[in-house]
Design an enzyme around this catalytic site. Structure first.
Site, PDB file in Angstrom:
ATOM      1  N   VAL A 142       0.833  -1.210   0.000  1.00 17.75           N
ATOM      2  CA  VAL A 142       0.000   0.000   0.000  1.00 17.75           C
ATOM      3  C   VAL A 142       0.866   1.259   0.000  1.00 17.75           C
ATOM      4  O   VAL A 142       1.939   1.281   0.610  1.00 17.75           O
ATOM      5  CB  VAL A 142      -0.892  -0.019   1.267  1.00 17.75           C
ATOM      6  CG1 VAL A 142      -1.688   1.262   1.390  1.00 17.75           C
ATOM      7  CG2 VAL A 142      -1.837  -1.204   1.215  1.00 17.75           C
ATOM      8  N   LEU A 180       2.757   1.506  -6.458  1.00 22.77           N
ATOM      9  CA  LEU A 180       2.403   0.399  -7.348  1.00 22.77           C
ATOM     10  C   LEU A 180       0.920   0.415  -7.741  1.00 22.77           C
ATOM     11  O   LEU A 180       0.410  -0.554  -8.308  1.00 22.77           O
ATOM     12  CB  LEU A 180       2.762  -0.944  -6.698  1.00 22.77           C
ATOM     13  CG  LEU A 180       4.244  -1.121  -6.341  1.00 22.77           C
ATOM     14  CD1 LEU A 180       4.484  -2.477  -5.707  1.00 22.77           C
ATOM     15  CD2 LEU A 180       5.136  -0.954  -7.567  1.00 22.77           C
ATOM     16  N   ALA A 191      -5.776   2.125  -6.940  1.00 19.03           N
ATOM     17  CA  ALA A 191      -6.496   2.001  -8.209  1.00 19.03           C
ATOM     18  C   ALA A 191      -6.882   0.553  -8.476  1.00 19.03           C
ATOM     19  O   ALA A 191      -7.991   0.270  -8.951  1.00 19.03           O
ATOM     20  CB  ALA A 191      -5.631   2.529  -9.351  1.00 19.03           C
ATOM     21  N   ALA A 192      -5.979  -0.385  -8.148  1.00 22.13           N
ATOM     22  CA  ALA A 192      -6.282  -1.803  -8.338  1.00 22.13           C
ATOM     23  C   ALA A 192      -7.473  -2.196  -7.470  1.00 22.13           C
ATOM     24  O   ALA A 192      -8.388  -2.900  -7.912  1.00 22.13           O
ATOM     25  CB  ALA A 192      -5.058  -2.657  -8.000  1.00 22.13           C
ATOM     26  N   ASP A 217      -3.041   5.182 -13.356  1.00 24.57           N
ATOM     27  CA  ASP A 217      -3.145   4.012 -12.465  1.00 24.57           C
ATOM     28  C   ASP A 217      -4.445   3.229 -12.684  1.00 24.57           C
ATOM     29  O   ASP A 217      -4.401   2.013 -12.893  1.00 24.57           O
ATOM     30  CB  ASP A 217      -3.028   4.438 -10.988  1.00 24.57           C
ATOM     31  CG  ASP A 217      -1.605   4.807 -10.606  1.00 24.57           C
ATOM     32  OD1 ASP A 217      -0.773   4.995 -11.504  1.00 24.57           O
ATOM     33  OD2 ASP A 217      -1.328   4.920  -9.400  1.00 24.57           O
TER      34      ASP A 217
HETATM   35  C1  MEV Z   1       1.500   7.909  -9.691  1.00 21.65           C
HETATM   36  O1  MEV Z   1       1.553   6.512  -9.820  1.00 21.65           O
HETATM   37  C2  MEV Z   1       1.968   8.565 -10.935  1.00 21.65           C
HETATM   38  C3  MEV Z   1       1.990  10.093 -10.910  1.00 21.65           C
HETATM   39  O2  MEV Z   1       2.424  10.498 -12.214  1.00 21.65           O
HETATM   40  C4  MEV Z   1       0.651  10.691 -10.598  1.00 21.65           C
HETATM   41  C5  MEV Z   1      -0.367  10.424 -11.681  1.00 21.65           C
HETATM   42  O3  MEV Z   1      -0.035  10.236 -12.847  1.00 21.65           O
HETATM   43  O4  MEV Z   1      -1.577  10.443 -11.346  1.00 21.65           O
HETATM   44  C6  MEV Z   1       2.990  10.621  -9.912  1.00 21.65           C
END
Ligand code: MEV
Length: 328
Positions: A109, A113, A117-118, A159
């Protein structure tokens, strides 16, 4: 109306995190770690959510929250995206049904990773199955994206997209997702610093720097775009050496934006010293995870080095499977 279990994969961003928030492309890959959601109908009209990983649970009814397990403030904040995903599907079903939602996950968490969202994709898909709401992957994605906005402020959508669709994708705000064909194995070590951080805070940090030094940050954005374009070609050719070098350059840009930290640098250096072709932070940074690319022959050595440097580390393999119904 019965029980349904759905799952969705975690992801690593190979190239382009942060820059993607401002319209630049990113390359993202779903990996073989999944979040699971089990949803079943209740006799009453209440919604009960339990997250095993977060060790939090609460009842939700008519705008009231009754926390059963964990710190009340934390439970309200961290379970809210799950509640949001459930409510969106209930809205589509057009009826008020009580549900039990149980979330379990093999995804670390708050580590970059894409665990939230998963979870949101899996929850949306399992709710859809229980409530008999037919949803396309596009609809599951939209719901997971709404949930993600609660968690992260102004996310790009990368994500929830990769969790829902799986595979390897090029993602850009204005053109959306384009599946990328990657024939070669991309052998990655993922190392978790164990330092929890908030994507929202890291994204806000970059925004601050961009506002303060537009002339400095703008060329970095263009460099990040070029890295992604060249990486796409290298992925197509299976040219791991170039991919590794581009990962190193991408990391240098992220370092410049202030989103690396000591714990990440430590692991990245350990991986490079052990012979990784390239290493970088992945996701929002500020802690969380790094990834290292290595040849098959070097992979174990790099994994051991990252573990010895103190990380919880594992080898990640790409998966083509996005959100899926496990049982209903
Ligand atoms: C988060 O996994 C990736 C970022 O670019 C934020 C996003 O794209 O929402 C930091």
């Amino acid at each position: 109306m019965g029980v349904a279990v759905a799952s969705a994969p975690a992801k690593v961003i190979l190239f382009g995190e942060h820059f993607v928030v401002y319209g630049e492309p990113a390359i993202v890959m779903a990996i073989d770690k999944r979040a699971y959601a089990k949803v079943e109908a209740r006799q009453d009209k209440r919604l009960f959510i339990h997250s095993q990983n977060l060790d939090l649970s609460a009842f939700f009814e008519n705008g009231n929250v009754k926390v059963e397990k964990g710190d009340p403030r934390e439970a309200k904040i961290k379970l809210e995206p799950i509640r949001c995903a459930v409510e969106k599907v209930l809205g589509k079903a057009g009826e008020k049904v009580g549900l039990n939602v149980e979330v379990t996950s093999t995804v670390p968490v708050a580590a970059g990773l894409g665990s939230s969202a998963a979870v949101a994709s899996a929850v949306a898909a399992a709710c859809g199955a229980v409530l008999n709401v037919k949803m396309s992957k596009e609809e599951v994605f939209r719901i997971a994206f709404e949930a993600e906005k609660i968690m992260h402020g102004t996310p790009s959508g990368v994500d929830p997209a990769i969790s829902t669709f799986g595979g390897t994708m090029l993602f850009q705000l204005d053109t959306g997702f384009k599946p990328l064909e990657v024939k070669a194995e991309v052998p990655l070590v993922v190392g978790n610093t164990g330092v929890e951080r908030s994507t929202r805070v890291q994204v806000a940090k970059v925004r601050g720097l961009r506002d303060k030094y537009p002339q400095v940050v703008e060329p970095m954005m263009r460099a990040a775009r070029e890295i992604v374009l060249q990486a796409m070609e290298a992925l197509k050719r299976g040219d791991l050496e170039t991919i590794g070098e581009l990962m190193n350059i991408n990391h240098a840009l992220l370092y410049g934006l202030g989103v690396s930290d000591e714990s990440l640098e430590w692991l990245i250096n350990a991986a490079r010293k052990a012979g990784a072709l390239g290493a970088k932070l992945t996701g929002a940074g500020g802690g969380g995870c790094m990834i290292a690319l290595a040849t098959k022959e070097r992979l174990e050595k790099v994994l051991e080095a990252v573990q010895r440097a103190g990380a919880n580390a594992f080898v990640a393999r790409k998966t083509d499977e996005g959100v899926r119904l496990e049982s209903s």
